[in-house]
Design an enzyme around this catalytic site. Structure first.
Site, mmCIF file in Angstrom:
data_model
loop_
_atom_site.group_PDB
_atom_site.id
_atom_site.type_symbol
_atom_site.label_atom_id
_atom_site.label_comp_id
_atom_site.label_asym_id
_atom_site.label_seq_id
_atom_site.Cartn_x
_atom_site.Cartn_y
_atom_site.Cartn_z
ATOM 1 C CB SER A 72 33.483 -68.814 -72.579
ATOM 2 O OG SER A 72 33.545 -67.454 -72.956
ATOM 3 C CE1 TYR A 92 40.719 -66.225 -76.263
ATOM 4 C CE2 TYR A 92 40.338 -64.762 -74.410
ATOM 5 C CZ TYR A 92 40.500 -66.026 -74.899
ATOM 6 O OH TYR A 92 40.438 -67.114 -74.063
ATOM 7 C CE LYS A 113 37.859 -68.421 -75.814
ATOM 8 N NZ LYS A 113 37.702 -69.893 -75.799
#
Length: 325
Positions: free
Chosen positions: A173, A187, A191
């Site tokens: 991650s 993003y 994650k």
């Protein structure tokens, strides 16, 4: 009066011990050691950056290593570099993690895997209002759906492995998967999604003695970071500050140590440890000592987090006020 004071002192001393005892009895899953030597370690995004560093370190510890990436040319370079440094022959697989059929073919060729490191990722920082949806889909498809594809392709053989020692699935991650960051909307979403995947997956595969690790690196000095810095919005720089990037080898060392100890959350620096505590939530915890730290420090770290949020939003307000002048 003195007796009452002594009793109060004893209670103060006993409370932490009682809490430690309770945590020792209830923390799950139980501690585990996952051997690397003579095991098959398969790393995606293994041709550069963190993935290459993990593959290199695993090979140096006696693992059989396979790496997967899209570019065969970069895979060949990575293979040669690892072989020259460690003497270990590395298997390479050229495939796009968005292509499940290609991954399934790689699974058949690679054979059973003991440690699956799902490390690939892309990041294209930009404010959502001005970012094209094609870029959003690209990040979600690679970072999140690509991780599902990898696990779905490799898990059946891992569950059916003849080597019944503990195995591992590792998801790479980011600290942007622990806290939202301006300019990283898509993003962060990709994650953050890995955490839900990891927590639920651990419950599903614990009976197969497969243990999930979720690694949270900070900014890391990789080729990807160079491209990211070219696009990072100015306000992102103001909020995140100018802290130095970690080296890929540092992240690889932290990650591999976390994998071998079966840790669910694997932070990579001091800031990461603090974030791990303040965002612990309902995540698994194998260490009763770390669980004790989480319980005792949760309130003060939550207060600290609120101060950070105050600082960030103050910076955003100041930035927009100056932009309007």
């Amino acid at each position: 009066m003195a007796a009452l004071s002594l009793l109060s002192l004893l209670l103060i001393l006993l409370l932490p011990l009682c809490l430690l005892l309770v945590l020792y009895l209830i923390v799950r899953p139980r501690p585990v050691k996952i051997p690397i030597k003579d095991r098959h370690v398969f790393v995606t995004g293994g041709s550069s950056g963190i993935g290459l560093a993990i593959a290199h370190r695993a090979a140096s510890e006696g693992a059989r290593v396979s790496i997967l990436a899209r570019s065969q040319a970069k895979l060949d370079e990575a293979k040669q570099a690892i072989q020259l440094a460690t003497g270990v022959d590395v298997a390479t697989f050229s495939a796009d993690v968005r292509d499940f059929d290609a991954l399934r073919r790689a699974t058949e060729e690679a054979g059973p895997v003991d440690v699956l490191v799902v490390n690939h990722g892309v990041y294209l920082p930009k404010e959502l209002a001005t970012q094209e949806l094609d870029e959003v889909r690209f990040m979600i498809d690679v970072n999140l759906i690509g991780s599902f594809n990898m696990i779905k392709a490799f898990l059946p053989a891992m569950k059916a492995r003849t080597d019944r020692r503990p195995a591992s699935v590792v998801l790479m991650s980011s600290q942007a998967g622990q806290v939202g960051i301006y300019g990283y909307t898509a993003y962060c979403a990709s994650k953050f999604g890995l955490r839900g995947l990891a927590e639920a997956l651990q419950q599903e595969i614990i009976a197969d003695d497969i243990h999930v690790s979720l690694v949270f690196p900070s900014y890391t000095d990789t080729p990807g970071l160079v491209e990211e810095n070219k696009r990072r919005p100015p306000l992102t720089r103001v909020i995140t500050g100018s802290s130095g990037a970690m080296k890929a080898d540092e992240v690889a060392e932290k990650a591999l140590n976390g994998i071998k100890s079966g840790s669910f959350i694997v932070p990579c620096n001091f800031e990461g440890y603090l974030l791990a505590i303040v965002t612990a939530g309902l995540s698994p915890q194998r260490s009763y000592v770390m669980a004790f730290v989480e319980v005792v420090s949760a309130s003060i770290l939550r207060l600290t987090a609120l101060f950070f949020q105050w600082n960030w939003y103050s910076s955003i307000e100041k930035w927009h006020a100056q932009s309007k002048q």
